[in-house]
Each structure stands twice: as structure tokens, then as C-alpha cells.
Design a protein around this motif. Structure first.
Motif, PDB file in Angstrom:
ATOM      1  N   LEU A  97      -8.265   5.238   6.311  1.00 51.38           N
ATOM      2  CA  LEU A  97      -6.964   5.241   5.652  1.00 51.38           C
ATOM      3  C   LEU A  97      -7.101   4.550   4.304  1.00 51.38           C
ATOM      4  O   LEU A  97      -7.514   3.401   4.227  1.00 51.38           O
ATOM      5  N   ARG A  98      -6.783   5.270   3.224  1.00 48.39           N
ATOM      6  CA  ARG A  98      -6.867   4.700   1.875  1.00 48.39           C
ATOM      7  C   ARG A  98      -5.475   4.304   1.414  1.00 48.39           C
ATOM      8  O   ARG A  98      -4.526   5.046   1.573  1.00 48.39           O
ATOM      9  N   LEU A  99      -5.394   3.134   0.825  1.00 45.83           N
ATOM     10  CA  LEU A  99      -4.123   2.628   0.328  1.00 45.83           C
ATOM     11  C   LEU A  99      -4.183   2.537  -1.188  1.00 45.83           C
ATOM     12  O   LEU A  99      -5.081   1.914  -1.746  1.00 45.83           O
ATOM     13  N   PRO A 100      -3.214   3.167  -1.866  1.00 45.39           N
ATOM     14  CA  PRO A 100      -3.243   3.256  -3.329  1.00 45.39           C
ATOM     15  C   PRO A 100      -2.648   2.039  -4.022  1.00 45.39           C
ATOM     16  O   PRO A 100      -1.562   2.093  -4.589  1.00 45.39           O
ATOM     17  N   CYS A 101      -3.361   0.934  -3.953  1.00 48.82           N
ATOM     18  CA  CYS A 101      -2.936  -0.253  -4.688  1.00 48.82           C
ATOM     19  C   CYS A 101      -4.172  -1.104  -4.960  1.00 48.82           C
ATOM     20  O   CYS A 101      -5.230  -0.883  -4.379  1.00 48.82           O
ATOM     21  N   SER A 102      -4.028  -2.060  -5.825  1.00 53.46           N
ATOM     22  CA  SER A 102      -5.149  -2.940  -6.128  1.00 53.46           C
ATOM     23  C   SER A 102      -5.396  -3.879  -4.954  1.00 53.46           C
ATOM     24  O   SER A 102      -4.510  -4.113  -4.121  1.00 53.46           O
ATOM     25  N   VAL A 103      -6.582  -4.428  -4.896  1.00 53.36           N
ATOM     26  CA  VAL A 103      -6.922  -5.395  -3.853  1.00 53.36           C
ATOM     27  C   VAL A 103      -5.993  -6.602  -3.950  1.00 53.36           C
ATOM     28  O   VAL A 103      -5.491  -7.093  -2.936  1.00 53.36           O
ATOM     29  N   ASP A 104      -5.722  -7.068  -5.166  1.00 49.30           N
ATOM     30  CA  ASP A 104      -4.823  -8.214  -5.339  1.00 49.30           C
ATOM     31  C   ASP A 104      -3.425  -7.919  -4.800  1.00 49.30           C
ATOM     32  O   ASP A 104      -2.816  -8.756  -4.134  1.00 49.30           O
ATOM     33  N   ASP A 105      -2.900  -6.731  -5.107  1.00 45.74           N
ATOM     34  CA  ASP A 105      -1.580  -6.358  -4.591  1.00 45.74           C
ATOM     35  C   ASP A 105      -1.588  -6.270  -3.070  1.00 45.74           C
ATOM     36  O   ASP A 105      -0.637  -6.686  -2.405  1.00 45.74           O
TER      37      ASP A 105
END
Length: 93
Positions: free
Chosen positions: A61-69
């Protein structure tokens, strides 16, 4: 053998891939409790993942946000579930 252990996820947990390839050329793998899938903040991120990647993707599962977010979102969910249920809004990712 070491790689096999790294790839296994305990029952009740889910591996996700976070980060865009634009950042540093790599995504980062996290293991989260399945209970996150039912949280309103995480559901919004799942909706965005559907918009970006669709339902039929290969791999984790890929999540479209930065690691920090993502780390901030995870912190907020954990904080809410431990201390203040129901009072958060999601603005990032």
C-alpha cells in the motif's frame, strides 16, 4: 533469511510505503496497526491514495505524502487515541 524476517508483518499490522520518489528517490517502509485504517484522518489519506494510484496497484500500500507528513499523522492518531478522541482535522499529505 534476514530479508524474509524484514518482510514479515505480525498479525494485526500492515506494511505501507510512504514518500514520493521525487523526495530522495526512495520511499520508506512503515508498519502500522490495522486499527489506523478505521481512523478518520487515515481514511482521508487512503482516499487520496486511491485518487493518485487507484485500487489496482502492485506491491505494498503506497501513501501519497512525505515521510515527515506521515510521521506527523501517525503521531496525531496515536496522541488522539491515547488522550483526546475526536478533536482533530487533517490538513497535510
Amino acid at each position: 533469511m534476514q530479508e524474509d524476517k524484514k518482510m514479515k508483518v505480525k498479525k494485526g499490522w500492515l506494511a505501507v510505503q510512504v514518500g514520493s520518489e521525487d523526495e530522495d528517490g526512495e520511499c520508506q517502509r512503515f508498519v502500522i496497526p490495522i486499527s489506523f485504517l478505521y481512523h478518520p484522518l487515515f481514511k482521508r489519506l487512503l482516499e487520496k491514495a486511491h485518487e493518485v494510484y487507484g485500487y489496482h496497484t502492485t506491491g505494498p500500500l503506497r501513501l501519497p505524502c512525505s515521510v515527515d507528513d506521515f510521521l506527523h499523522l501517525r503521531w496525531r492518531i496515536e496522541k488522539e487515541s491515547n488522550h483526546h478522541p475526536g478533536a482533530l482535522s487533517f490538513h497535510s499529505c
